[in-house]
Design an enzyme around this catalytic site. Structure first.
Site, mmCIF file in Angstrom:
data_model
loop_
_atom_site.group_PDB
_atom_site.id
_atom_site.type_symbol
_atom_site.label_atom_id
_atom_site.label_comp_id
_atom_site.label_asym_id
_atom_site.label_seq_id
_atom_site.Cartn_x
_atom_site.Cartn_y
_atom_site.Cartn_z
ATOM 1 N N ASP A 103 -5.743 0.625 8.085
ATOM 2 C CA ASP A 103 -5.526 0.523 6.758
ATOM 3 C C ASP A 103 -5.986 -0.939 6.278
ATOM 4 O O ASP A 103 -6.073 -1.240 4.996
ATOM 5 C CB ASP A 103 -3.798 0.367 6.558
ATOM 6 N N ALA B 157 7.287 0.484 7.854
ATOM 7 C CA ALA B 157 7.808 1.134 6.815
ATOM 8 C C ALA B 157 6.700 1.997 5.855
ATOM 9 O O ALA B 157 7.265 2.792 4.631
ATOM 10 C CB ALA B 157 8.350 0.061 5.581
ATOM 11 N N GLY C 11 2.216 -3.106 5.571
ATOM 12 C CA GLY C 11 2.812 -4.554 5.117
ATOM 13 C C GLY C 11 1.794 -5.482 6.054
ATOM 14 O O GLY C 11 1.223 -6.425 5.466
ATOM 15 N N SER D 234 -1.039 -4.714 7.502
ATOM 16 C CA SER D 234 -2.374 -4.758 7.018
ATOM 17 C C SER D 234 -2.855 -5.192 5.665
ATOM 18 O O SER D 234 -3.722 -5.941 5.547
ATOM 19 C CB SER D 234 -2.818 -2.980 7.014
ATOM 20 N N LYS E 61 0.931 -1.224 0.126
ATOM 21 C CA LYS E 61 0.074 0.192 -0.209
ATOM 22 C C LYS E 61 1.096 1.265 -0.046
ATOM 23 O O LYS E 61 1.896 1.255 0.696
ATOM 24 C CB LYS E 61 -0.761 -0.124 1.296
#
Length: 270
Positions: free
Chosen positions: A130, A94, A98, A100, A10
């Protein structure tokens, strides 16, 4: 029978922070988009739920049984268990959603096997802001904490994108805490491309104060032929958008040569 799903990375093409709410969360307006690559989840029926995490960033998950894959399994009723192997190729903490994205992939796996309950969006939102957008992994506008989703037709599908992370984890909380609490205005209106071009990421400046390397990543990305470079989410991953695959690949080669220690991912927007 083994099923496989990609947990698509995302990115926030734009992220406007409007205010800090009384409940401690922040009121957001964002344009979510997804890259056609990410983590990989393989699932097979089992007598009980089991999660195994492998891959480059598997060690970034402190407790594999307390990660969002396991939590997603726990909120989805089924007649049988699932044994899931998560190949963790996206860096942790990050700004790529990730965990999510992994949870969203679990929802899609369960949907294929058993269908989803009518209240799946509510169940997803309880796992994280998210997660609801990651279930479908389509370009969409998010409001509220990011869970109030509004469809938007994407004129960016297929756009070449390069993701770069300096391999420095960055927790979301400190970035929001460092935000200057100035409302710089709402998300622009228009097409996905217009919103991206006219939008901004209000967390970029506070993230750079915490991780100065983010500015170096953006500077390096700016040396290529990208028509836009920006940080994603609360960082530290940054992205660049290109008109052609050749321009993206040339930028990727130049960047990895200059900074082989950085993590990169080349893909296209879904």
């Amino acid at each position: 029978m083994t099923l496989t799903e990609t947990a698509y990375a995302k990115i926030n093409l734009a992220l406007h922070v409007r205010r800090r709410r009384e409940d401690g969360y922040h009121e957001l307006e964002t344009l979510f988009a997804f890259v056609d690559a990410g983590d990989t989840l393989s699932a097979a029926p089992a007598d009980e739920d089991r999660v195994t995490t492998v891959g480059e960033f598997a060690t970034g998950i402190d407790n594999p049984f307390d990660n969002l894959v396991a939590k997603a399994l726990s909120v989805l009723p089924r007649a049988e268990g699932l044994e899931i192997t998560l190949e963790k190729d996206l860096p942790v903490a990050a700004g790529l959603g990730g965990g999510s994205a992994d949870a969203g992939a679990v929802f899609r796996l369960v949907e294929q096997l058993h269908g989803l309950p009518d209240d799946w969006q509510t169940r997803a939102a309880k796992l994280g802001a998210d997660v609801p957008c990651c279930v479908r992994s389509e370009t969409v506008i998010g409001r509220g904490t990011g869970t109030e989703l509004e469809p938007i037709e994407s004129d960016l599908t297929g756009t070449p994108v390069l993701l770069v992370n300096p391999r420095i984890p960055l927790a979301t909380g400190p970035v929001f805490k460092a935000w200057d609490q100035i409302d710089n205005g709402p998300l622009p209106e228009g097409t996905a491309r217009q919103i991206t071009l006219e939008g901004r990421n209000d967390l970029e400046a506070p993230a750079i104060t915490l991780i100065p390397a983010i500015a170096k990543v953006l500077e390096q990305l700016g040396k290529g032929q990208a028509w836009l470079t920006r940080m994603s989410g609360s960082g530290a991953t940054c992205f660049a958008l290109y008109d052609t695959l050749d321009a993206r690949d040339a930028a990727a080669a130049q960047l990895t040569n200059a900074h082989p220690e950085w993590w990169t991912l080349a893909g296209k927007l879904r």
